[in-house]
Every structure is written in structure tokens, then in C-alpha cells.
Design a protein around this motif. Structure first.
Motif, PDB file in Angstrom:
ATOM      1  N   SER A 235      -4.092  -8.396  -6.618  1.00  0.00           N
ATOM      2  CA  SER A 235      -3.629  -7.938  -5.375  1.00  0.00           C
ATOM      3  C   SER A 235      -2.034  -8.863  -5.340  1.00  0.00           C
ATOM      4  O   SER A 235      -1.344  -7.900  -4.836  1.00  0.00           O
ATOM      5  CB  SER A 235      -4.508  -8.742  -4.174  1.00  0.00           C
ATOM      6  N   LEU A 279      -4.660  -5.964  -0.364  1.00  0.00           N
ATOM      7  CA  LEU A 279      -4.475  -5.216  -1.403  1.00  0.00           C
ATOM      8  C   LEU A 279      -4.525  -3.686  -1.077  1.00  0.00           C
ATOM      9  O   LEU A 279      -3.625  -2.871  -1.237  1.00  0.00           O
ATOM     10  CB  LEU A 279      -5.567  -5.419  -2.358  1.00  0.00           C
TER      11      LEU A 279
ATOM     12  N   TYR B 192      -5.721   2.029  -9.820  1.00  0.00           N
ATOM     13  CA  TYR B 192      -5.458   1.302  -8.658  1.00  0.00           C
ATOM     14  C   TYR B 192      -6.868   1.700  -7.816  1.00  0.00           C
ATOM     15  O   TYR B 192      -7.459   0.655  -7.249  1.00  0.00           O
ATOM     16  CB  TYR B 192      -4.309   1.949  -8.158  1.00  0.00           C
TER      17      TYR B 192
END
Lengths: 300, 403
Positions: A235, A279, B192
């Protein structure tokens, strides 16, 4: 006021650790555009190597300062070798496969390493020998332990060394070139596969230092200690702008601060949640992060 | 020795030396002194095994096993011909009959294992919709299992709602959770997405762990009712609790079959093909008029529904739920099943669940090594057999494969 100052001190300590781990993510991402899932495990392995080496050196009767320094260097070397092995096994053969395969193989490697640590070192916490570094001093009502001073100073030294390496040396230049364009840098004679290996090794050495210092700070290590800090450090890397070294340092510091302050002022039970929320929020609203360049379609 | 062969053995030597350097400090450096015996014995085993594998590989390259090729080809061709002659429905019926007769032929312990296998089959098939069909790597899948389990647990304990009523409710809740998790992640791809779903999975677990007033935190929820049913007895319908393992086995078998049929139908539907289009090339799919955002959300919701159903059953079977059952390792386990079996393939996922749940029960002594081995296998599979043990069949041919 004293509470605020104390949280600030704790936040800087924690932030430094996250910054060290985040650098490994960001450097690897910058060069091969992949998340190194096994990075958290390297951090845990570093923590364990720290325990093992410090216990041994301590038993040989060396003074604590030498124990600490020697253990730090040896463990960093060990983790660099470990990360290079991970790269050779889980990433290199898959350089031309789909991203999903590489991700899965890295995830498999992470599970493999975590359980390898558990099998060789046991399921329970392992304590660092005695109180290696004791005591502290007081600044305006906030207690600063010597351990925190060591953590912050080692972090600063490592970050400066990394900056020198990346921005001032030939190797650093080669790394930056490979990160920008692998084909072109290969054409001008840079061995990209060696540079990728090296990137993994450097990131691992930094994570290892972080693992040892966290182990010393809390007094013990555990085989699954790398999982949550791994996500938080990632993050941090995203917050700073993935692929950007300065960004990772700033991001790490910010995440550490946010976690400590959220734990102090909002809720300590939910402190792990804040990093995840950041994040998600960063990826959603500001995918380039603080220092990041424009992100192309393949990244997000 | 050819140059290639000597290079291979040189690589072997370097790899083994490297391995020893990594292994020995973990086992050999003790506060009492340095030890070599344990690490060398492990190292020798690995080195010998690797040498044998490498030697076999070399012999194969050199053509030593060429004499085996013809008979094995003939045997596999014969097996294929036999399989083609047996109609598909007959094979399916045989499998179904085995599954139905299973509790009558086996012991309690086997029922227990079979129930876990079936729960994981549902989970694996649900994750398969997300990962295998739509190509979205979800590392927090177990969160939906948790949502389903807690929905039933709380409704059963506080409101005494029946299992059968809670099944659709839990599925709805999980679908909503899937949409909530799916929505912010829709714009992301690949890694991601993986790490964000991982984060979401952890958030769900942490919330369950800390929301004391609702979930009773780490102590878990006790006293969950089994599924009930009305059974004809002594001339009237009577309400009974389906408590025994055999009865539970049939319930989960029914749910698993439902899931298999649903996923099979989905595979060959318009939506299923759209999922595959998104997986193969999102931009191209969008250009063809596929609404990628809606489809991805749908994939999440569908996967979540199956997770919720499995979770509901899990709560009813255990009669107790606690946050410990919903850790990341469980997510990784379900993912490993899908990957091992073959992404997008229904028989593959079933095979994967059998391999990951039933095999360790057979080799009970190796319980500790389970995740260790699976992690390693997952990494190696991606190199040597990325499509899994039972790869999914593609519908039609791709343009580059046709000629």
C-alpha cells in the motif's frame, strides 16, 4: 501534546520499516511490472535470520554492537540470495507467460517459503535473545527508546545508500534504463536478466533489515509475520506511486504515521484496516500515487 | 557429453550449492553451536532426487525411452476410443451413482472427509467463475464464505430462521458483498486487483473479529441449528433435524450438483462466452459491445453466491463459526484447487478439491507439509503445466490455432 509527540516517534519508527519493505515492491514493480508476492516472506526470513545469527553470535560472547552489525550484514546477504533464487524459480521461466501465471507462481512461492519457515523454525514465536538494546531517553515528555533510534538511523543509512546506488553509480543507471525500456537497454549492452536479479537482491536486503529491526523492536518473530506488513508496505508503494523510489519512502512513512495515529486516536482494533482502505482509495481515486508518473493501461 | 548436457549439469551443481547455502543457516546455526547433520541429510535427499530427475530428462532427450512411445500412444488411443464409445450420460450416471451410494459403503470418517471435499468443490467452482472464466484473480474469496456462514449463524441463533430459508438470504448477502467488493476494483487489472481483493478479504475477517456486539468476536457463534426437514413418520409429517453425517452428506451433495449444473450451463451461455472474451482481451471485448464493467460485477456476484451457499452449509454442519475459518490461507487453498485442476474446467476443479482435501487425509502423517507442498506445486505447475491437470476445453478454435 505528549501523546501526540509519542505517536509521532512511534509513527516514524514504523514508517521507516514500511519504507524499507515498500522499496522492494516498488523496485521490482518498476522493472518487471509485477508484484513480488514473496517479498513479505523474505522480510519474515530476514527476521528469522536475525534471531538465528544474533543468538549464535551472542552465545559466542561477542558484544551486542558487533552481534547486531554482523547479523544484519550476513542476514541481508542471505535474503539477497534467497530472493535471487525465488526470481530464478518463479519469475524467470515465466517471463513470456501471461501475468496471471506469474502471479500464481509467485503466490505459490510465497506459500512455499512461509511454510518452509514454519517447518524449519516451528509454529510458535521465536524470541530474540534477552534485551539486546535496553533503555531510552525522554524528549519533551515522549519516550524514545534506543531501539527506535537504531531503527531510524539504520533506515536512514540504508535509504541514503540506496539513493547513491540508484542515482550515482553505473549499476543504478543500468537499473533505471532497464526499468524504462528493457529492449532498448538490452540493445546498448545491459544484461537485463542480471539487472532483474540484482533488483530482487537489493529489495530483499532492505526487507531483511526491516525484518530484523521489527523482530528486535517487538522481541520476537513468527513464521507468518510477513503477510500483513507485506500488504501494508505494498500500500505504501502504491501510495507513493509504484515504481518510484522516493515515492516509496514517503509512502512508507505516511502509512506508518497513519497507522499509528489511527490506532491512537480512532481504534486500535481496526488499525490494520486503515492501510487497506488507503490502498483501495488511492488505487481508485489517484492510481498514480503521490510521486508516480502516468500509468498506462497495462498497469492498472 | 555434449556441451548442452554439461551446461545442464553445471547448472545443477550451482543450484544445489545455492540450495545448501539457503538451507543450512535455517537448520544448522544454533545458539549451542553449528550443526551439519540435519541439513546435510535433507540436502542429500533433495540433491539425489533432483539428479535422478535430471538424469531421466537427459535420457529422454537422448531417446532412450523412444521404444515406449509407440505402446503408450497405442494405449492412450485405445482408451480414447473406449471413452468415445461410452456415452457421456452413462459416465455421468456412473459418477452420480457412486456419489449417491458412497455413504452406504463407507465409514463415518470417510463421510466427514467427503463433506469437506464437497464444500470445497462448491467454493472452487464459485472461484472458478471469477478466476477461470472472467480472469479476475481474487485472493479474498473466502470472505464470501465467511459472509454466508455468519449470515446463517446469526439468523439461526437470533431469529431461529430455518436453513432452507437462510440459504437464499445468505446467497443474496454474499452477492451484495461481492458487488461492494467488486465495484471499486473494477477499474483495476491483474496484480492490483489481486492485492486489493486480498486486502478486502482481510478487512472482512478483521471486522468479524472485532465487531463484538454482532459477531461475538474471536469467540465465534455457538448453537447454530442443523437443517430441518419434514419427514413422513407414523402417519403424519413430523419435523426432524438433519443431524447425522449421512443426511448432511446428501444435502451438500445436492448443493454441489446444483452448483455443477449451474456453472456448466453458465460456461456455455452467452454470459459465459462474454466472460471469456473479457478474460482474453478486455479492450477487444469492449469493442465488440460487451459491457465489461457490468460483466465483471456479475462475475464477482456469481462467485460470491456460491461462496455464500457453501458458507451457509459450513455453518450448519459445524454448528459453530469463528473468524479463524476465514483466513487468507483458506483463500489460497481454494485458489490452489482451481489452479491445480485447471482454470475454467469443472472436472478440473473437482479433481483439484479431491487432491487438496482428500489426499492429505490419506497421508495423515504429512499434514504439516500440506501447504508447503501445494505452494511448491503451484509454482512448478505454472512453469510446466499452466493449464492444470484437467485443462478446460475451448469452444471453437482461436484464429491463430485454426491453420
Amino acid at each position: 501534546m505528549e501523546f501526540l509527540l509519542q505517536q509521532l516517534v512511534n509513527g516514524i519508527t514504523l514508517g521507516g520499516v514500511y519504507a524499507l519493505v515498500a522499496l522492494g515492491y516498488t523496485m521490482v514493480y518498476g522493472i518487471i511490472q509485477l508484484i513480488n508476492f514473496a517479498h513479505g516472506e523474505i522480510y519474515a526470513a530476514g527476521g528469522y535470520m536475525g534471531v538465528i545469527l544474533i543468538s549464535w553470535l551472542f552465545a559466542q560472547g561477542y558484544p551486542p554492537a558487533i552481534c547486531l552489525g554482523a547479523a544484519l550484514l550476513l542476514a541481508m546477504g542471505y535474503c539477497a540470495l534467497l530472493a535471487m533464487a525465488v526470481e530464478k524459480v518463479a519469475y524467470k521461466p515465466l517471463r513470456h507467460s501471461s501475468r496471471l501465471s506469474v502471479l500464481l507462481s509467485a503466490l505459490g512461492m510465497s506459500i512455499f517459503l512461509q511454510n518452509g519457515l514454519m517447518l524449519t523454525q516451528g509454529v510458535y514465536d521465536r524470541a530474540y535473545p534477552g534485551e539486546m538494546v535496553q533503555g531510552g531517553f525522554e524528549v519533551a515528555g515522549a519516550v524514545v527508546s534506543y531501539m527506535q533510534v537504531i531503527i531510524v538511523s539504520v533506515t536512514i543509512v540504508l535509504l541514503l545508500a540506496l539513493n547513491l546506488l540508484v542515482f550515482k553509480t553505473r549499476i543504478g543507471k543500468a537499473m533505471r534504463a532497464t526499468a524504462q525500456d528493457k529492449t532498448m537497454s538490452a540493445l546498448v549492452g545491459i544484461n537485463s536478466s542480471r539487472i532483474i536479479s540484482l533488483t530482487f537482491a537489493i529489495g530483499a536486503a532492505l526487507a531483511c533489515a526491516a525484518g530484523i529491526m521489527v523482530g528486535l523492536y517487538y522481541g520476537s518473530v513468527r513464521y507468518d509475520m510477513g503477510f500483513v506488513p507485506g500488504i501494508k508496505a505494498f500500500s505504501a508503494a502504491v501510495l507513493g506511486g509504484i515504481g518510484n523510489i522516493t515515492g516509496a519512502m514517503i509512502g512508507g512513512l505516511l502509512i506508518g504515521m497513519i497507522e499509528v495515529f489511527a490506532a491512537g486516536y480512532i481504534s486500535s482494533e481496526y488499525k490494520d484496516v486503515f492501510a487497506f482502505i488507503i490502498l483501495i482509495a488511492v488505487l481508485y481515486f489517484m492510481p498514480t500515487g503521490i510521486m508516480g508518473e502516468n500509468v498506462d493501461d497495462t498497469r492498472v | 557429453m555434449t556441451i548442452r548436457a554439461s551446461k545442464l549439469w553445471l547448472g545443477y551443481g550451482v543450484a544445489m550449492a545455492w540450495f545448501f547455502v539457503l538451507l543450512w543457516p535455517l537448520l544448522g546455526i544454533k545458539a549451542e553451536g553449528l550443526e551439519f547433520a540435519e541439513s546435510i541429510s535433507i540436502w542429500l535427499k533433495v540433491a539425489v532426487a533432483a539428479a535422478i530427475l535430471l538424469g531421466l530428462h537427459q535420457l529422454k532427450q537422448g531417446g532412450l525411452f523412444r521404444f515406449l512411445e509407440k505402446p503408450t500412444q497405442a494405449a492412450s488411443a485405445a482408451a480414447d476410443a473406449l471413452a468415445a464409445r461410452v456415452p457421456r450420460w452413462l459416465a455421468l450416471c456412473a459418477v452420480a451413482a457412486c456419489a449417491l451410494a458412497f455413504p452406504m459403503l463407507t465409514e463415518r470418517y470417510a463421510h466427514d472427509v467427503a463433506i469437506s471435499v464437497l464444500v470445497y468443490i462448491i467454493l472452487g467452482l464459485g472461484l472458478n467463475v471469477v478466476v477461470g472464466l472472467a480472469g479476475l484473480l481474487d485472493l479474498g474469496y473466502i470472505a464470501f464464505f465467511g459472509v454466508g456462514a455468519y449470515t446463517y449463524a446469526l439468523l439461526s441463533v437470533h431469529f431461529e430462521l430455518s436453513f432452507w430459508l437462510c440459504l437464499p438470504i445468505a446467497a443474496c448477502f454474499s452477492a451484495i458483498a461481492g458487488c461492494i467488493i467488486g465495484y471499486p476494483t473494477l477499474r483495476m487489472r491483474g496484480d492490483y486487483l489481486a492485492i486489493v481483493t486480498l486486502g478486502f478479504g482481510e478487512i472482512v475477517r478483521i471486522v468479524i473479529n472485532n465487531w463484538m456486539s454482532l459477531t461475538n468476536g474471536p469467540n465465534g457463534v455457538l448453537g447454530i441449528k442443523s437443517p430441518g426437514a419434514y419427514w413422513f413418520k407414523d402417519g403424519s409429517f413430523e419435523h426432524i433435524w438433519l443431524n447425522s453425517l449421512e443426511q448432511l452428506y446428501y444435502i451438500i451433495l445436492g448443493l454441489a450438483m446444483l452448483t455443477i449444473v449451474a456453472v456448466y450451463r453458465l460456461n456455455y451461455s452467452r454470459i459465459g462466452r462474454a466472460f471469456e472474451a473479457v478474460r482474453e482481451d478486455q479492450t477487444a471485448a469492449e469493442l465488440m459491445g460487451v459491457n465489461t464493467l457490468r460483466l465483471k460485477l456479475l462475475a464477482y456476484a456469481m462467485g460470491a453466491v456460491f461462496g455464500g451457499i457453501a458458507g451457509t452449509f459450513f455453518a450448519a454442519r459445524m454448528k459453530f463459526v469463528s473468524p479463524e475459518s476465514f483466513t487468507f490461507i483458506e483463500s489460497a487453498m481454494v485458489l490452489a484447487m482451481v489452479v491445480l485442476g485447471g482454470m475454467g474446467s469443472i472436472p478440473g476443479v473437482i479433481l483439484g478439491s479431491l487432491a487438496l482435501i482428500a489426499l492429505p487425509e490419506v497421508f495423515r502423517g504429512f499434514e504439516m507439509y500440506r501447504m508447503f507442498v501445494f505452494g511448491g506445486v503451484m509454482a512448478v505447475m505454472m512453469i510446466f503445466r499452466p493449464k492444470g491437470l484437467w485443462p478446460a476445453k475451448r469452444m471453437g478454435a482461436r484464429s491463430e490455432e485454426r491453420d
